[in-house]
Design an enzyme around this catalytic site. Structure first.
Site, PDB file in Angstrom:
ATOM      1  N   HIS A 107     -19.607  45.371 111.578  1.00 23.83           N
ATOM      2  CA  HIS A 107     -19.334  46.593 110.819  1.00 23.83           C
ATOM      3  C   HIS A 107     -20.144  47.742 111.399  1.00 23.83           C
ATOM      4  CE1 HIS A 107     -23.172  46.503 108.540  1.00 23.83           C
ATOM      5  NE2 HIS A 107     -23.040  45.191 108.654  1.00 23.83           N
TER       6      HIS A 107
ATOM      7  N   ASP B  20     -20.810  50.670 109.535  1.00 23.83           N
ATOM      8  CA  ASP B  20     -21.538  51.462 108.544  1.00 23.83           C
ATOM      9  C   ASP B  20     -22.945  50.909 108.354  1.00 23.83           C
ATOM     10  OD1 ASP B  20     -20.334  49.200 107.311  1.00 23.83           O
ATOM     11  OD2 ASP B  20     -20.432  50.121 105.342  1.00 23.83           O
TER      12      ASP B  20
ATOM     13  N   ASP C 156     -28.760  46.220 111.686  1.00 24.32           N
ATOM     14  CA  ASP C 156     -27.594  45.942 110.844  1.00 24.32           C
ATOM     15  C   ASP C 156     -26.607  47.086 110.934  1.00 24.32           C
ATOM     16  OD1 ASP C 156     -25.889  44.862 108.948  1.00 24.32           O
ATOM     17  OD2 ASP C 156     -27.091  45.498 107.247  1.00 24.32           O
TER      18      ASP C 156
ATOM     19  N   GLU D 219     -18.361  48.030 105.021  1.00 24.66           N
ATOM     20  CA  GLU D 219     -18.876  46.694 104.730  1.00 24.66           C
ATOM     21  C   GLU D 219     -20.033  46.777 103.743  1.00 24.66           C
ATOM     22  OE1 GLU D 219     -21.703  43.400 105.004  1.00 24.66           O
ATOM     23  OE2 GLU D 219     -22.071  45.457 105.641  1.00 24.66           O
ATOM     24  N   GLU D 220     -20.876  47.769 103.900  1.00 21.00           N
ATOM     25  CA  GLU D 220     -22.108  47.843 103.101  1.00 21.00           C
ATOM     26  C   GLU D 220     -21.866  48.037 101.609  1.00 21.00           C
ATOM     27  OE1 GLU D 220     -25.042  47.102 104.003  1.00 21.00           O
ATOM     28  OE2 GLU D 220     -25.029  47.264 106.171  1.00 21.00           O
TER      29      GLU D 220
END
Length: 188
Positions: free
Chosen positions: A110, A112, A142, A176-177
């Site tokens: 991802h 984001d 991340d 995603e977050e």
């Protein structure tokens, strides 16, 4: 695995990957510079399209078939997240065709990252900085570092003139977050 146990071809790939360290750091920096802060539904897009374009151009340059698209809005009442749109927040799927006869490999990440209060940082969170052999910046861990590593790895295979039997499918998604719904759109 002991480096002495590698075949000459495997050793060549290891050397190509090692020689790409500075390229990897620069790629992570380019991705960190894109503000892809996870959103609240009503917030406008940030640099999601720019980041996906960076990845898409690099993948196209090594012969990948690249698709970058904005999914249809999530309809009202959907159990994942009601009334969510993807305007300016495209998803990416790319295929690097293998020679045939082998299992394919899917990579997924991802783009984001959770928000960053700049007052808590010793440097600009949207600028990757290397200190004492470590890279700092919003999303380095991340997961912009991860998607950059996957990109540089497939580029290293290409530079080494190694074509796997199976396909490599490289995907990156938004959202995603906060909701995870970006991953769901890849499967639709």
């Amino acid at each position: 695995m002991d480096a002495g146990a590698l075949t000459p071809r495997e050793q060549h790939v290891v050397e190509v990957v090692r020689s790409a360290r500075d390229e990897l750091v620069a790629t992570v920096g380019e991705l960190v510079a894109c503000d892809t802060t996870a959103r609240i539904t009503a917030e406008p897009a940030r640099d999601e399209a720019a980041l996906q374009s960076i990845l898409g151009k690099r993948l196209s340059a090594i012969g990948a078939e690249v698709d970058i698209w904005e999914p249809d809005p999530i309809p009202a009442g959907h159990p994942l997240w009601p009334e969510m749109d993807f305007v300016g927040r495209p998803q990416l799927a790319a295929v690097i065709r293998g020679s045939g006869g082998g299992a394919s490999m899917l990579t997924s990440g991802h783009i984001d990252a959770v928000g960053a209060d700049a007052s808590g940082w010793s440097s600009n969170p949207h600028k990757a900085v290397e200190r004492d052999g470590l890279l700092y910046g919003r999303g380095v861990v991340d997961m912009k570092g991860g998607i950059a590593s996957l990109l540089v790895a497939v580029e290293a295979l290409h530079r080494s003139d190694i074509k796997l039997c199976g396909d490599i499918v490289y995907t990156t998604n938004t959202d995603e977050e906060t909701t995870g719904v970006g991953s769901w759109t890849i499967t639709q």
